[in-house]
Design an enzyme around this catalytic site. Structure first.
Site: not given
Ligand code: COA
Length: 321
Positions: A112, A248, A278
């Site tokens: 990520c 993020h 996500n």
């Protein structure tokens, strides 16, 4: 010399699964997911959509936004952990689709945090004068890596791609801090990708995404503020000078906690995980593109990008819009 962002783009798959849909698959409900994560829906690939398809669409849109022709692109760096093929890499597939015939292309994987590592890599090439124009992409099809029978992970993730075009410029600012802690690798793992489409029966649950959610949460809320503070100290800047923090998009509670720990107003931390969940390395460039399209940023704004994820990895970057 730094790489200045002069265009953004994104691609969001059209198949939408809301929390009610997930409640048909696992024992969960809309209220729990919204309260604990801030996520209401996620978009998933369907039909011809793949990791590289989304990346090429996002890149094409970013080039259009920048007014840059594909032949002018010297470098394509793709951050992904979910490419449909091991070879060729996603960046080469993107090159072929968009016609960036002069570009050098490669992928990197830092989960990520991947987009930040890809941005740093492109900045290093541009800063050294090796290349003049780069496209940096984050693209993920996490729906092929998630166990849709595991409520502790499947509620969190979605698919999508985001891209930025960088042009070498004397006028601008870029600095970064990035770290990795391989000793915490077990906290977030996936041993195989492209396992089966989500509509099929899962085989062996252990090969899908596995996560110690509590550990990831603790890691994110301590390390993200630490990285941001180190970045600002390094640049001799204060939080008051930062217009926006693009974090993020993993969990709205993580974003709120980071804002609080930095003593900053929540309004400086835009979010969109409600719509997309996500999307790993795609989340930061998708949000950047959304805000760019809304003309949220003023020329000269200082913006901090910050991410965390598998590895474990984390970091923060300062850009000037
Ligand atoms: N629906 C309903 N209940 C659920 C559930 C779901 N989808 N998932 C877990 N639960 C239950 C648990 O079984 C537990 O029940 P119990 O109290 O009876 O044991 C309860 O809800 C609380 O679980 P817990 O894991 O403590 O919840 P939480 O508040 O820590 O939230 C996460 C879980 C995963 C949302 C949270 O830890 C998180 O977001 N972590 C970060 C993950 C992340 O960002 N990963 C990607 C990083 S890039």
């Amino acid at each position: 010399m730094i790489g200045k962002i002069c265009g953004t783009g994104s691609y969001i798959p059209s198949l939408v699964w809301d929390n009610e849909k997930l409640a048909q698959l696992v024992e969960t409900d809309d209220e729990w997911i919204r309260e604990r994560t801030g996520i209401a829906r996620r978009h998933l690939i369907d039909g011809e959509e793949t990791t590289s398809y989304m990346a090429a669409q996002a890149a094409g849109e970013a080039l259009k936004d920048a007014g840059v022709r594909p032949e002018e692109v010297d470098l394509i760096v793709v951050a992904t952990m979910s490419s449909q093929n091991i070879m060729p890499c996603t960046a080469c597939e993107v090159q072929n689709v968009i016609g960036a015939v002069n570009a050098a292309c490669f992928d990197l994987n830092a989960a990520c945090t991947g987009f930040l590592f890809a941005l740093n890599t492109a900045q290093a090439y541009l800063g050294q004068g090796i290349y003049k124009t780069a496209v940096v992409i984050g693209t993920e099809s996490l729906s092929n890596m998630v166990n849709w029978e595991d409520r502790s992970t499947c509620i969190l993730f979605g698919d999508g791609a985001g891209a930025v075009v960088l042009k070498a410029s004397e006028d601008g600012r870029y600095s970064q801090v990035t770290y990795s802690d391989g000793s915490k690798g077990d906290v977030l793992t996936c041993s195989s990708r492209n396992q089966k489409k989500f509509e099929d029966e899962p085989r062996d649950g252990s090969t899908y995404m596995q996560m110690d959610g509590g550990e990831v949460f603790k890691f994110a809320v301590s390390k993200v503020p630490e990285a941001v503070r180190e970045l600002l100290d390094q640049e001799q800047m204060t939080t008051e000078e930062i217009a926006y923090y693009i974090l993020h998009q993993a969990n709205v509670r993580i974003v709120r906690s980071v804002a609080k720990r930095l003593g900053e107003k929540a309004e400086k931390f835009p979010t969109n995980m409600e719509e997309y969940g996500n999307t790993s390395s795609a989340s930061i460039p998708i949000l950047l593109d959304e805000l760019n399209k809304k003309k949220t940023f003023q020329s000269g704004d200082f913006i901090v990008l910050s991410g965390f994820g598998g590895g474990l990895t984390y970091g923060a970057s300062l850009i000037r819009w």
